[in-house]
Motif scaffolding. Sequence first.
Motif, PDB file in Angstrom:
ATOM      1  N   THR A  20      34.730  33.446  35.173  1.00 46.91           N
ATOM      2  CA  THR A  20      33.543  32.689  35.565  1.00 46.91           C
ATOM      3  C   THR A  20      32.279  33.329  35.010  1.00 46.91           C
ATOM      4  N   THR A  21      32.213  34.651  35.070  1.00 49.76           N
ATOM      5  CA  THR A  21      31.064  35.369  34.515  1.00 49.76           C
ATOM      6  C   THR A  21      30.908  35.089  33.024  1.00 49.76           C
ATOM      7  N   MET A  22      32.012  35.087  32.306  1.00 49.69           N
ATOM      8  CA  MET A  22      31.966  34.808  30.871  1.00 49.69           C
ATOM      9  C   MET A  22      31.472  33.387  30.604  1.00 49.69           C
ATOM     10  N   GLY A  23      31.990  32.426  31.375  1.00 45.23           N
ATOM     11  CA  GLY A  23      31.566  31.046  31.185  1.00 45.23           C
ATOM     12  C   GLY A  23      30.086  30.850  31.459  1.00 45.23           C
ATOM     13  N   LEU A  24      29.602  31.428  32.561  1.00 44.21           N
ATOM     14  CA  LEU A  24      28.180  31.313  32.890  1.00 44.21           C
ATOM     15  C   LEU A  24      27.307  31.995  31.844  1.00 44.21           C
ATOM     16  N   ALA A  25      27.778  33.132  31.319  1.00 46.48           N
ATOM     17  CA  ALA A  25      27.008  33.837  30.297  1.00 46.48           C
ATOM     18  C   ALA A  25      26.893  32.993  29.025  1.00 46.48           C
ATOM     19  N   LEU A  26      27.980  32.341  28.642  1.00 49.02           N
ATOM     20  CA  LEU A  26      27.944  31.499  27.448  1.00 49.02           C
ATOM     21  C   LEU A  26      27.022  30.296  27.647  1.00 49.02           C
ATOM     22  N   VAL A  27      27.067  29.708  28.839  1.00 50.32           N
ATOM     23  CA  VAL A  27      26.166  28.588  29.124  1.00 50.32           C
ATOM     24  C   VAL A  27      24.715  29.061  29.105  1.00 50.32           C
ATOM     25  N   GLY A  28      24.451  30.238  29.725  1.00 48.40           N
ATOM     26  CA  GLY A  28      23.094  30.766  29.760  1.00 48.40           C
ATOM     27  C   GLY A  28      22.555  31.110  28.381  1.00 48.40           C
ATOM     28  N   MET A  29      23.406  31.619  27.512  1.00 52.46           N
ATOM     29  CA  MET A  29      22.971  31.936  26.147  1.00 52.46           C
ATOM     30  C   MET A  29      22.888  30.690  25.267  1.00 52.46           C
ATOM     31  N   GLY A  30      23.808  29.745  25.504  1.00 50.47           N
ATOM     32  CA  GLY A  30      23.864  28.574  24.640  1.00 50.47           C
ATOM     33  C   GLY A  30      22.823  27.525  24.938  1.00 50.47           C
ATOM     34  N   ALA A  31      22.402  27.411  26.209  1.00 50.04           N
ATOM     35  CA  ALA A  31      21.425  26.378  26.568  1.00 50.04           C
ATOM     36  C   ALA A  31      20.099  26.552  25.827  1.00 50.04           C
ATOM     37  N   PRO A  32      19.480  27.756  25.793  1.00 51.05           N
ATOM     38  CA  PRO A  32      18.228  27.900  25.035  1.00 51.05           C
ATOM     39  C   PRO A  32      18.405  27.622  23.544  1.00 51.05           C
ATOM     40  N   VAL A  33      19.540  28.035  22.983  1.00 51.51           N
ATOM     41  CA  VAL A  33      19.804  27.773  21.569  1.00 51.51           C
ATOM     42  C   VAL A  33      19.881  26.269  21.311  1.00 51.51           C
ATOM     43  N   LEU A  34      20.546  25.556  22.220  1.00 52.91           N
ATOM     44  CA  LEU A  34      20.681  24.105  22.076  1.00 52.91           C
ATOM     45  C   LEU A  34      19.325  23.415  22.191  1.00 52.91           C
ATOM     46  N   ALA A  36      16.502  24.649  21.500  1.00 44.95           N
ATOM     47  CA  ALA A  36      15.683  25.006  20.345  1.00 44.95           C
ATOM     48  C   ALA A  36      16.145  24.332  19.056  1.00 44.95           C
ATOM     49  N   GLY A  37      17.158  23.468  19.164  1.00 45.19           N
ATOM     50  CA  GLY A  37      17.635  22.742  18.003  1.00 45.19           C
ATOM     51  C   GLY A  37      18.809  23.394  17.297  1.00 45.19           C
ATOM     52  N   GLY A  38      19.399  24.409  17.921  1.00 44.51           N
ATOM     53  CA  GLY A  38      20.530  25.092  17.319  1.00 44.51           C
ATOM     54  C   GLY A  38      21.847  24.389  17.589  1.00 44.51           C
ATOM     55  N   THR A  39      22.927  25.041  17.225  1.00 45.62           N
ATOM     56  CA  THR A  39      24.257  24.463  17.418  1.00 45.62           C
ATOM     57  C   THR A  39      24.681  24.573  18.882  1.00 45.62           C
ATOM     58  N   PRO A  40      25.496  23.630  19.360  1.00 44.33           N
ATOM     59  CA  PRO A  40      25.917  23.642  20.766  1.00 44.33           C
ATOM     60  C   PRO A  40      27.191  24.443  21.016  1.00 44.33           C
ATOM     61  N   ASP A  41      27.591  25.295  20.085  1.00 44.21           N
ATOM     62  CA  ASP A  41      28.894  25.955  20.184  1.00 44.21           C
ATOM     63  C   ASP A  41      29.047  26.764  21.460  1.00 44.21           C
ATOM     64  N   PHE A  42      28.127  27.708  21.696  1.00 41.29           N
ATOM     65  CA  PHE A  42      28.233  28.570  22.869  1.00 41.29           C
ATOM     66  C   PHE A  42      28.143  27.761  24.159  1.00 41.29           C
ATOM     67  N   PHE A  43      27.215  26.822  24.189  1.00 42.71           N
ATOM     68  CA  PHE A  43      27.024  26.012  25.394  1.00 42.71           C
ATOM     69  C   PHE A  43      28.277  25.188  25.692  1.00 42.71           C
ATOM     70  N   ALA A  44      28.841  24.546  24.675  1.00 42.24           N
ATOM     71  CA  ALA A  44      30.035  23.729  24.863  1.00 42.24           C
ATOM     72  C   ALA A  44      31.222  24.587  25.289  1.00 42.24           C
ATOM     73  N   LEU A  45      31.371  25.753  24.679  1.00 46.99           N
ATOM     74  CA  LEU A  45      32.468  26.642  25.050  1.00 46.99           C
ATOM     75  C   LEU A  45      32.330  27.097  26.498  1.00 46.99           C
ATOM     76  N   GLY A  46      31.092  27.435  26.904  1.00 47.25           N
ATOM     77  CA  GLY A  46      30.862  27.829  28.289  1.00 47.25           C
ATOM     78  C   GLY A  46      31.198  26.726  29.269  1.00 47.25           C
ATOM     79  N   LEU A  47      30.819  25.489  28.946  1.00 51.36           N
ATOM     80  CA  LEU A  47      31.140  24.362  29.828  1.00 51.36           C
ATOM     81  C   LEU A  47      32.647  24.141  29.928  1.00 51.36           C
ATOM     82  N   MET A  48      33.352  24.287  28.810  1.00 50.66           N
ATOM     83  CA  MET A  48      34.809  24.121  28.844  1.00 50.66           C
ATOM     84  C   MET A  48      35.475  25.197  29.696  1.00 50.66           C
ATOM     85  N   ILE A  49      34.970  26.419  29.590  1.00 50.56           N
ATOM     86  CA  ILE A  49      35.519  27.504  30.403  1.00 50.56           C
ATOM     87  C   ILE A  49      35.271  27.229  31.883  1.00 50.56           C
ATOM     88  N   LEU A  50      34.058  26.785  32.222  1.00 47.57           N
ATOM     89  CA  LEU A  50      33.742  26.497  33.616  1.00 47.57           C
ATOM     90  C   LEU A  50      34.584  25.334  34.150  1.00 47.57           C
TER      91      LEU A  50
END
Length: 288
Positions: A20-34, A36-50
């Motif tokens: 759960t910690t890993m998933g939340l961390a990926l969502v937290g890191m990926g949301a600002p990137v998304l 800002a116009g970046g790729t949704p990779d980290f955010f999507a991976l975090g959501l799938m883990i959650l």
Amino acid sequence: MTPSHENYYVPEQSGWPILTTMGLALVGMGAPVLLAGGTPDFFALGLMILAFIFFGWFRRVVIESQKGLYSAQMDVSFRLGMIWFIFSEVMFFAAFFGALFYVRTFAVPWLGGAGSNAMTGQLLWPDFIAAWPLLDTPATGFDRPSEIVDPFHLPLLNTILLVSSSITLTFAHHCLKQAKRWQASAWLAFTVALGIAFLWVQGIEYVEAYTHSGLTLRSGIYGSTFFILTGFHGIHVTLGTIILLVMLIRLLRGHFNSEHHFGFEAAAWYWHFVDVVWLGLFFFVYVF
């Protein structure tokens, strides 16, 4: 010798918390990137883990509960945990309501030159008109909306839907406590339908706001607070609807009885909380 669980329960070691910690961390890191116009990779991976965690961890808890492994002590622990969770959600929305009240009560009047801040307003924005929701202020750095959402149109309909859903959920709870399983299932299914209807109406409202009213996330502080508050609430309604749907499936499979149904109760607590938050949104975001 079979261990006794009457007085205590010691859960087995589990990898769910660290996952759960890993998933939340990926969502937290990926949301600002998304954003800002970046790729949704980290955010999507975090959501799938959650999503995987929600299914796997709760499934494990349901299995343990059905096996009778939980004692009265665990029931108290579950209730306290749910109470603290809802309290954290109260603080979450309190922060955004606080931001809204601060902007409307202090920031906007200051920019308009209220009180001892007349010079500040003239220096920062001499053409600013301190009239919420800032429809008359010359657009500088943001897209001014042409109009606000009519509170007595779609928002009022959604208020009726959500308040009605709390009533039907209460009927379902009373039927369950009276061992009327099919009546409880029918009322709970009606509640889920009302939750889906709420989300559908909110989607229509967002489309109208963007396409007809020019109300977007770029519409200054009004647009930001509007979509943050209503958007996060919509996410909570979505989660609550999924939770109630799971409770309906469990109810149909015979997982609850008139005495032991805390999973149902916890879902009902959460849904009533979401209902109360919406009433606050309706009055302080739409009406006033």
